[in-house]
Design an enzyme around this catalytic site. Structure first.
Site, PDB file in Angstrom:
ATOM      1  N   GLU A 133      -7.093  25.077  60.571  1.00  0.00           N
ATOM      2  CA  GLU A 133      -8.474  25.672  59.995  1.00  0.00           C
ATOM      3  C   GLU A 133      -9.291  24.272  60.044  1.00  0.00           C
ATOM      4  O   GLU A 133     -10.603  24.487  60.672  1.00  0.00           O
ATOM      5  CB  GLU A 133      -8.352  26.099  58.620  1.00  0.00           C
ATOM      6  CG  GLU A 133      -9.755  26.651  57.934  1.00  0.00           C
ATOM      7  CD  GLU A 133      -9.646  26.757  56.545  1.00  0.00           C
ATOM      8  OE1 GLU A 133     -10.561  26.389  55.731  1.00  0.00           O
ATOM      9  OE2 GLU A 133      -8.480  26.995  56.033  1.00  0.00           O
ATOM     10  N   ASP A 148     -12.899  24.169  62.765  1.00  0.00           N
ATOM     11  CA  ASP A 148     -14.047  23.990  62.065  1.00  0.00           C
ATOM     12  C   ASP A 148     -14.965  23.052  63.122  1.00  0.00           C
ATOM     13  O   ASP A 148     -15.797  23.414  63.212  1.00  0.00           O
ATOM     14  CB  ASP A 148     -13.937  23.703  60.790  1.00  0.00           C
ATOM     15  CG  ASP A 148     -15.384  23.440  60.216  1.00  0.00           C
ATOM     16  OD1 ASP A 148     -16.136  24.424  60.113  1.00  0.00           O
ATOM     17  OD2 ASP A 148     -15.792  22.482  59.782  1.00  0.00           O
ATOM     18  N   ASP A 189     -11.400  31.717  58.058  1.00  0.00           N
ATOM     19  CA  ASP A 189     -10.372  30.624  57.982  1.00  0.00           C
ATOM     20  C   ASP A 189      -9.337  30.813  59.299  1.00  0.00           C
ATOM     21  O   ASP A 189      -9.154  29.862  59.794  1.00  0.00           O
ATOM     22  CB  ASP A 189      -9.631  30.353  56.846  1.00  0.00           C
ATOM     23  CG  ASP A 189     -10.590  29.992  55.642  1.00  0.00           C
ATOM     24  OD1 ASP A 189     -11.674  29.586  55.848  1.00  0.00           O
ATOM     25  OD2 ASP A 189     -10.081  30.113  54.610  1.00  0.00           O
ATOM     26  N   GLU A 229     -11.147  29.957  62.632  1.00  0.00           N
ATOM     27  CA  GLU A 229     -11.134  28.603  62.873  1.00  0.00           C
ATOM     28  C   GLU A 229      -9.811  27.839  63.458  1.00  0.00           C
ATOM     29  O   GLU A 229      -9.553  27.291  64.275  1.00  0.00           O
ATOM     30  CB  GLU A 229     -11.779  28.036  61.840  1.00  0.00           C
ATOM     31  CG  GLU A 229     -13.085  28.206  61.629  1.00  0.00           C
ATOM     32  CD  GLU A 229     -13.570  27.443  60.136  1.00  0.00           C
ATOM     33  OE1 GLU A 229     -14.766  27.460  60.186  1.00  0.00           O
ATOM     34  OE2 GLU A 229     -12.913  27.081  59.297  1.00  0.00           O
TER      35      GLU A 229
END
Length: 226
Positions: A45, A49, A118, A121
């Protein structure tokens, strides 16, 4: 390692076939089900991102070569925020393949915005780890699609826009108050009221406090604009 039938179908929806299927398995594994022999998706995650951010930054520059930073920043924020990531996750039914612990399953984890965002990502990171930046970029641009070109010129979220409106008039920031919570624990509905120091108030109801706050702020902006 071979992917299960549901993850293989999900890989098709992504448009990426994994040379290392274990990366996708980890990306859809929530911390509520991890053990010493099973990793969760939190580190992915973190990486995803950053990959998403770079893809979106480049895409926005390409989409509008003359846009100043003052316009690019809110557009960028609109495209990478939690709500957008969760919306893309729903688009490809990511929730259906999440590996969750019993408590998250019972509380409706497959529909939770934070878990979906989450995991989205993490999936982006898995593609990047499996095949590099160009592969991840290709998938992200396909999934985000028209969102990139249709993002509003003023893409600030409603709460930010309302706070700036209040500050420009010498008011203190708006106050958000939870008025009611209804529904079962696994699928609650929140009613939030936003109040301005000058008197006006508006209410909105949604499946998360954040969504209800944004909806209330949007309603307030429409009221004060008129």
């Amino acid at each position: 390692m071979r992917l299960s039938a549901d993850l293989s179908a999900f890989s098709d929806r992504l448009g990426h076939r994994f040379a290392r299927p274990d990366l996708l398995v980890r990306a859809v594994t929530h911390s509520s089900i991890t053990s010493p022999h099973r990793d969760d998706n939190q580190r992915q995650e973190f990486l995803g991102d950053r990959v998403l951010g770079l893809v979106m930054a480049e895409a926005l520059l390409d989409a509008d070569p003359n846009a100043p930073e003052g316009l690019l920043a809110p557009r960028y924020n609109a495209l990478v925020r939690r709500e957008t990531c969760a919306d893309v996750a729903r688009q490809i039914d990511l929730g259906a393949v999440l590996k969750l612990g019993r408590s998250e399953m019972k509380s409706g984890g497959r529909r939770k915005e934070a878990l979906l965002a989450d995991a989205m990502e993490a999936v982006i990171a898995a593609i990047y780890q499996d095949a590099g930046f160009e592969a991840a970029r290709k998938v992200v641009l396909k999934l985000w699609g028209k969102r990139i070109h249709n993002v509003a010129d003023d893409a600030r979220d409603a709460k930010t826009a309302l706070q700036e409106w209040a500050q420009a008039r010498g008011e203190v920031p708006p106050q958000y108050v939870e008025i009611a919570r209804t529904g079962p624990d696994h699928q609650p509905m929140f009613t939030i009221e936003v109040r301005l120091a000058s008197g006006p108030s508006e209410q909105a109801t949604a499946g998360s406090k954040r969504q209800a706050e944004q909806a209330a702020a949007d309603a307030m902006l429409k009221k004060v604009d008129t």
